[in-house]
Design an enzyme around this catalytic site. Structure first.
Site, mmCIF file in Angstrom:
data_model
loop_
_atom_site.group_PDB
_atom_site.id
_atom_site.type_symbol
_atom_site.label_atom_id
_atom_site.label_comp_id
_atom_site.label_asym_id
_atom_site.label_seq_id
_atom_site.Cartn_x
_atom_site.Cartn_y
_atom_site.Cartn_z
ATOM 1 C CG ASP A 118 16.875 8.304 26.338
ATOM 2 O OD1 ASP A 118 17.740 9.022 25.810
ATOM 3 O OD2 ASP A 118 16.889 7.987 27.541
ATOM 4 C CG ASP B 75 20.133 7.778 28.858
ATOM 5 O OD1 ASP B 75 20.723 8.857 28.643
ATOM 6 O OD2 ASP B 75 19.291 7.623 29.756
ATOM 7 C CB CYS C 276 -0.911 0.013 1.223
ATOM 8 S SG CYS C 276 -2.070 -1.378 1.322
ATOM 9 C CG ASP D 196 15.934 6.185 31.623
ATOM 10 O OD1 ASP D 196 16.878 6.773 31.033
ATOM 11 O OD2 ASP D 196 15.460 6.566 32.698
#
Length: 729
Positions: A626, A437, A35, A622
């Site tokens: 992020d 992180d 599609c 976290d």
């Protein structure tokens, strides 16, 4: 189908973008990469089109074209002519998991098909065992009574898709499925009415059951993919309290708030706009921007961003950007662009699927024609063609990956790791660099005391009394530690919290302050101790006592990073915090490659730079900030303590405190990849052997259904090997 807006209605939704015009459209009928390809090709064929791109997650069609080259209505008419409904794009609507109802429908169809297949198979056992003609005819009739309503109900998702494709002059893999189901059901009904020896109701219902298993898994994954954008959009209020020129206030929808307007934000509310603080002083939670848990003070003249949280003060903000121009809207676009980059895998699979449909049609037609030319009757020719359609069903190939995904998901669950996206297993197995992180990922994201210095006796009791009356994370950590040490809080009065500075009160007639060192004692410079957070306590005219905090590392962080290196992965760290803080944490866990002061766009850019160099990046983070980085990675993980956005954007979520879940997941994903390759090889061998036998007439439709089901069972059995042995994951 929902009625289309009137002609000319879409022109008001366009906006100028330099010399170009831009419009965002919502195309809810998009169901596959085919599609997407059809829409993008159709729109790009229009004169003046500079770019047309569909995001699979939100079904947003973003189009840029030369101003005055064509109208928005012509773009809409083109997409509508391809058989798709078009609406103006509304982020809060597009982000909803609007396929949830479709998922429930698929589950119901799967249950019906599975129930029918089980019961018919029990009847078929007697027929296979050589039941007498009267018993066989009775069981065929009972099978027909069970199968007909079940097939009609369960085939609907495939039939709608096939009819939609055929109605607009295209085909998809649902077309041969529907043809095979219809022919096999019709032949079975004919055999039942004429008291023939064979009926194939068991094969038809089993075929639908296995196909629907794959469709359900696919639909669930799509529902979850949209959750990341939905959680981001929830961070911005849908309206703002505007301050009018005459001093009155008026509640306005966010799309009617313009730059230059002043808005009021109460304590505890999220900011609806980007802007400049005109009045008010307080603390703002900017975790959305930096990922850091410590609030930051703001005062008149400071810049604030939509989605950030005013913790303790009312603010008057002069709007600089609202709606689609805000920082959080940029985050959504970053996430959409990152998610779109993953769709190459989906597009490749759909190209194979598009080849499958015409190939099976041609093969079955040639088989039927060949048998007729060879002098066999129409019954034998049609029966052989049906056997070809059934035996070429890609069930084993379709289950090769989902079967391993389901087994791996169960194994990961026992390990405390939630697999949200089955396709992430393949991507996770390919990673060769892990980018982490800092705050909340390598560390716990919670300040803990790192020594109370000279704080003791009456000073400690006074500090506890003030800390218990503050909501600041450092005050909470101090209160918890002092209470654990058995300190009793002093009686305090006239408590006052000074936004951005600290809290003060009167204890035994003496003024006591707890907070920023340079506020507690103006003669004391603002302290930064090796990047660690520091607060101070001062009672009366005495010396201030410094209290140091640190962000505690997650358990096994250094060992987990060493384990990743042992598996051949490089490790890097991206942090929004200051350089001295990042350096301290990186040294503690043995990471040499790190960056500090990274905004969300900078994290995405760092990830993109690695990937453009051919690296496969696993992102572990976290925070709210992020989300785009997690979406940009080749694969992504987040801890259970992560923000809603972080959890929604991640492919996997680990529940324990330890960082060792990351190498464990990589190890299991690589083992799962080996099993997937084995399954695909078995499925290919099955087709290579079975298809020629079906064309030769050796295989009846019933045997074809059994062979198809057996190949699926073999693939599932191989996948179950993932539950035993294989290391620590």
């Amino acid at each position: 189908m929902t009625a289309q807006p009137a002609p000319g209605a879409f022109d008001v939704w366009t906006r100028a973008d330099g010399p170009l015009r831009h419009i965002d459209l919502h195309v809810p009928g998009i169901s596959c990469a085919g599609c997407i390809s059809k829409i993008e090709r159709g729109v790009r064929a229009l004169p003046g089109i500079v770019g047309a791109r569909v995001n699979f997650t939100t079904r947003r069609l973003a189009v840029d074209w030369e101003d005055a080259a064509l109208s928005a209505d012509r773009i809409v008419a083109t997409v509508t002519g391809l058989g798709f409904e078009v609406r103006p794009f509304a982020p809060e609507e597009a982000a909803k998991a609007d396929d949830h109802g479709r998922t429930q429908e698929l589950i119901r169809a799967m249950v019906v098909a599975g129930f029918a297949a089980t019961n018919i198979m029990l009847l078929s056992i007697s027929i296979w065992s050589g039941a007498a003609a009267a018993t066989r005819d009775l069981f065929h009739a009972i099978s027909a009574a069970i199968a007909l309503p079940a097939v009609i109900y369960a085939v609907r998702p495939f039939a709608r898709s096939a009819w939609s494709a055929l109605r607009h002059g295209r085909t998809n893999m649902d077309v041969p499925i529907c043809i095979g189901v219809a022919l096999a059901t019709g032949m079975s009904l004919y055999e039942t009415l004429t008291r023939g020896a064979h009926a194939y109701f068991d094969g038809v219902t089993m075929l639908l059951f296995f196909l629907l298993i794959g469709r359900v898994l696919d639909s669930v994954m799509r529902d979850r993919a949209r959750a990341g954008v939905a959680q981001l959009l929830k961070q911005t209020p849908r309206g703002a309290l505007a301050l009018m020129a005459d001093g009155s206030t008026e509640w306005r929808p966010i799309d009617s708030v313009a730059p230059g307007m002043r808005v009021l934000v109460a304590a505890g509310e999220r900011l609806p706009v980007d802007g400049i603080v005109e009045a008010g002083t307080g603390l703002v939670d900017r975790a959305l921007v930096t990922g850091e848990s410590a609030p930051e003070p703001v005062a008149p003249g400071d810049r604030v961003l939509a989605g950030t949280l005013s913790l303790d003060a009312a603010l008057t903000v002069k709007t600089t950007a609202a709606g689609e121009a805000t920082f959080i809207a940029d985050l959504v676009r970053l996430m959409e662009a990152a998610e779109q980059s993953k769709s190459a895998y989906v597009r490749l699979a759909d190209r194979v699927s598009r080849l499958y449909a015409p190939a099976v049609h041609l093969l079955a037609a040639l088989t039927c024609a060949g048998w007729l030319i060879a002098g066999f009757g129409w019954h034998a020719a049609l029966t052989t063609a049906i056997a070809v359609l059934i035996i070429t069903c890609p069930c084993a190939l379709g289950l090769a990956v989902p079967a391993v995904q389901v087994t791996a998901a169960g194994r990961l669950m026992k390990r405390g790791i939630l697999l949200k996206d089955g396709g992430a297993l393949e991507r996770l197995a390919e990673v060769d660099i892990v980018m982490l992180d800092k705050t909340g990922t390598i560390t716990r994201g919670r300040p803990v005391l790192d020594g109370i210095g000279g704080l003791a006796g009456d000073d400690a009791a006074a500090a506890l009394a003030l800390a218990q009356r503050s909501t600041h994370p450092l005050a909470r950590a101090l209160a918890a530690e002092l209470a654990a040490l058995g300190v009793a809080a002093a009686e305090v009065r006239d408590v006052r919290e000074v936004p951005g500075c600290g809290v003060e009160g009167i204890v035994d007639g003496a003024a006591v302050r707890l907070g920023r060192p340079d506020w507690v004692d103006p003669a004391m410079p603002r302290v930064r101790d090796s990047g660690r957070l520091v607060t101070a306590v001062r009672r009366g005219g005495g010396d201030a006592a410094l209290v140091r905090f640190r962000d505690e590392l997650r358990p096994n962080a250094a060992a987990a990073i060493a384990d990743l290196r042992d598996q051949g992965c490089d490790v890097a760290m991206l942090s929004g915090d200051r350089a001295e803080v990042a350096a301290d944490v990186a040294t503690s866990v043995g990471i040499r490659d790190w960056q500090a002061g990274c905004a969300p766009a900078a994290k995405v850019a760092a990830i993109a730079a690695r990937q453009s160099a051919g690296r496969r990046v696993l992102v572990v983070g976290d925070g709210l900030n992020d989300g785009p980085a997690l979406a940009a990675g080749h694969a992504s993980m987040a801890p259970a303590s992560a923000s809603d956005v972080g959890q929604a954007a991640a492919d996997l979520v680990f529940l324990g405190d330890g960082l060792d879940a990351v190498p464990a997941a990589v190890r299991l994903a690589r083992r799962a990849r080996r099993l997937v390759r084995q399954n695909i090889a078995m499925a290919v061998v099955y087709n290579a052997v079975a298809v020629p036998l079906a064309i030769a007439g050796v295989v009846t439709p019933l045997i074809a259904a059994v062979a198809m089901s057996s190949s699926s069972v073999l693939v599932i059995g191989n996948a179950l090997r993932l539950r035993i042995g294989g290391g620590r994951a």
